[in-house]
Scaffold this active site. Sequence first.
Site, PDB file in Angstrom:
ATOM      1  N   GLU A  49      -1.325  -5.832 -31.152  1.00 28.49           N
ATOM      2  CA  GLU A  49      -0.134  -6.485 -30.342  1.00 28.49           C
ATOM      3  C   GLU A  49       0.184  -7.937 -30.761  1.00 28.49           C
ATOM      4  O   GLU A  49       0.890  -8.495 -30.151  1.00 28.49           O
ATOM      5  CB  GLU A  49      -0.540  -6.318 -28.831  1.00 28.49           C
ATOM      6  CG  GLU A  49      -1.463  -6.724 -28.337  1.00 28.49           C
ATOM      7  CD  GLU A  49      -1.913  -6.413 -27.039  1.00 28.49           C
ATOM      8  OE1 GLU A  49      -0.867  -5.854 -26.215  1.00 28.49           O
ATOM      9  OE2 GLU A  49      -2.745  -6.703 -26.403  1.00 28.49           O
ATOM     10  N   HIS A  72       0.721  -1.226   0.099  1.00 27.12           N
ATOM     11  CA  HIS A  72      -0.131  -0.189  -0.005  1.00 27.12           C
ATOM     12  C   HIS A  72       0.813   1.347  -0.131  1.00 27.12           C
ATOM     13  O   HIS A  72       0.514   2.437  -0.708  1.00 27.12           O
ATOM     14  CB  HIS A  72      -0.891   0.094   1.428  1.00 27.12           C
ATOM     15  CG  HIS A  72      -2.093  -0.823   1.115  1.00 27.12           C
ATOM     16  ND1 HIS A  72      -2.451  -1.913   2.056  1.00 27.12           N
ATOM     17  CD2 HIS A  72      -2.783  -1.031   0.051  1.00 27.12           C
ATOM     18  CE1 HIS A  72      -3.492  -2.444   1.790  1.00 27.12           C
ATOM     19  NE2 HIS A  72      -3.608  -2.065   0.478  1.00 27.12           N
ATOM     20  N   ASP A 113       3.886  -6.070 -26.191  1.00 24.12           N
ATOM     21  CA  ASP A 113       3.491  -7.239 -26.480  1.00 24.12           C
ATOM     22  C   ASP A 113       4.021  -7.399 -28.002  1.00 24.12           C
ATOM     23  O   ASP A 113       4.636  -8.539 -28.431  1.00 24.12           O
ATOM     24  CB  ASP A 113       2.177  -7.626 -26.243  1.00 24.12           C
ATOM     25  CG  ASP A 113       2.048  -7.960 -24.996  1.00 24.12           C
ATOM     26  OD1 ASP A 113       3.003  -8.868 -24.356  1.00 24.12           O
ATOM     27  OD2 ASP A 113       0.980  -7.533 -24.468  1.00 24.12           O
TER      28      ASP A 113
HETATM   29  C1  PEP Z   1       1.408  -3.504 -24.817  1.00 20.17           C
HETATM   30  O1  PEP Z   1       1.641  -4.617 -24.955  1.00 20.17           O
HETATM   31  O2  PEP Z   1       2.288  -2.616 -25.592  1.00 20.17           O
HETATM   32  C2  PEP Z   1       0.405  -2.716 -23.702  1.00 20.17           C
HETATM   33  C3  PEP Z   1       0.408  -1.329 -23.792  1.00 20.17           C
HETATM   34  O3  PEP Z   1      -0.088  -3.512 -23.117  1.00 20.17           O
HETATM   35  P1  PEP Z   1       0.519  -4.244 -21.585  1.00 20.17           P
HETATM   36  O4  PEP Z   1       1.934  -3.518 -21.324  1.00 20.17           O
HETATM   37  O5  PEP Z   1      -0.501  -3.758 -20.661  1.00 20.17           O
HETATM   38  O6  PEP Z   1       0.507  -5.547 -21.904  1.00 20.17           O
HETATM   39 MG    MG Z   2      -0.014  -6.015 -24.057  1.00 19.29          MG
END
Ligand code: PEP
Ligand code: MG
Length: 658
Positions: free
Chosen positions: A545, A304, A569
Amino acid sequence: MERSTIVRVHEGLHARPATRFVKLAKGFESDVELVKDGKAVSAKSSVKLMLLAVKENQEVTVRANGADAIEAVEALIGYLENPRAGLDDESEAGEGGSEAAAPAREAASPASQAGGTPTLQGVAASEGVAIGPAFAHFPAEIEGPGRRLQADEIDGEVERFRAAVATVQARMDRTLAEDNLSAGDRGIVAALRDIAADDSLTGEVEKLISEGDDAVSAVIAAAATIAADFSAVDDHYLNARADDVHAVGRQVCLVLLGQDEVSLETIPQGAILIADDIGAWDLARAPLKRIGGVVCGHGGATSHIAIIARSHGIPAVLGLGEKVNALRAAKEVAIDGNAGHVIVDPDEAARADFTRRVEAAAQERAGLTVFKSVTPTRADGTVIEVAANIGSLEEIEAAQEAGAMGVGLFRTELLFMRHMHLPSEDMQAETYSALAKAFAPHSVIVRTLDIGGDKPIAGIEFPDEENPFLGWRGIRMCLDRPDIFKKQLRALLRAAVHGNIKVMLPMVSEIAEVTRTRALVAECAAELKAEGVPHAAFDLGVMIETPAAVLIAPALAKEVAFFSIGTNDLTQYIMAADRLNPTVAKLNDVTNPAVMSAIELTAKAGVAAGIMVGMCGEAAGRPDLIPAFIKMGLTELSMSPASIQRAKKTIAAMAAGR
Ligand code: PEP
Ligand code: MG
């Protein structure tokens, strides 16, 4: 009268479900017990119920004895089988203390010598550097007088104890009524208030007083017993409740002793707060704007304190353990919240180094503030939306202060992970509405739940997977669990009445995922209409992604209102390099020509179809890459609030031909 059943409460009888169960049980005159594995506890005590550690799908028996026993058993069994039935659908916003306590990432290592100045290593919990006067906050342990009561003093002592509990509860109620308390902080205080009122604590204290203990000693002993029970359970969430019990016991003792808690009110401007632990209740009420940094013996990156520090931009190093005691007498402290370093009474060289770094950071920040209200455009006058990536309402203020032109990515995972149960539709609708109102007329892009086996959450059973990043996550999981997904979509339709809500789907790899979602949205809208609940349509977009999404981008663009490129991703999937694996970190590079060409293909497809193309991965905030993205046709970049002003500066310079 008794009946057995299988518990269908998603996360079991934790926190709020336990409180609800107790509320229901207290509505009956009969004595009611819940029995699990032969152990029976009163159904009228949430502490005892929590300690029974009843989990989803376990068998329990409800046993009642009294005039309304049949009704009681029926109602309580009904709740266990269908937790939404029979109770008012109160909002679960700011659910009490439901965030599982995360263990510290790393224990503090021994003090080392850096340039002659002792350096302590802790957990880097909130970024930034700071140097300032030390403000040690080590409230003294409370000790009971250990006095044996005479028989004729007992009733009076019980009354004194009851009055002290009432005073503590009234204080907590006043804190809960304050407007400036965040939803998360409010939930924590609400949980403490529940414990203060619980029969198992008050009953144990009154029993000890009746045996002759003075009230303070009785509270200390009872709190220690109950806290030990919580610590002994094999469950992180319940272990963290031990701290809550101690915190409540301490407050009651202070009232009994007529003492006030050592206040954080007097902390000097820019001081580094040093403590073994800081109660969430205390920190929520502290003058956070004056605190230069936080150092704690307890806590980890997701505790927290870390959450509060990060959301207020305060550098923090936590989890120092016993080493924090070396700071009790420190006069000055320097901390590096990025590296997890704490320097006690820095020597001249260290002080000069930190002062220079703090000044450089401040100068950079000051130079950038002029860009807060800039609306950046391309050379042709097209506005480039520079929006914020956030994951909770607590971050709204930081995003607005940075000059965010809306939210380009609201990660809803935190809403689901913070709680030991799935958030209700009402709670979600409230959260999304608050966001929409805060940023209107700008848009707020809410990403539907993006969770997988790597980040399990209470209430959803994930299969064991060899490759969770290639598994049942994001839109795949949501479409398989319409019970969860529809709640989120209904909440989003309701929130769209209050502002410019847009919705995007994560991990999309085929068009059917969009069309199936559309069908569910239509179903939700029809239900809301039939129920007479106000709602409005929203734009639906997708994250790009996966390589599959890039390759079908031209067709996808015809189905959706916008693209948002998730470079985090996309990079790992294009390069086949796990984003969490340091061994392949070199391959996990967004500037690799393969990734840049995937981004360009996506932009081309979106621009050709006339839809907005944005980016919400980390790369969106990189000044070295922004010009390339804008040339590709991106008109929205969403990033962490700390990067916004620098990005606006980069875009402005580009438009000016610099
Ligand atoms: C990404 O994959 O670029 C994204 C913004 O999502 P996360 O980082 O939450 O997977
Ligand atoms: Mg992502």
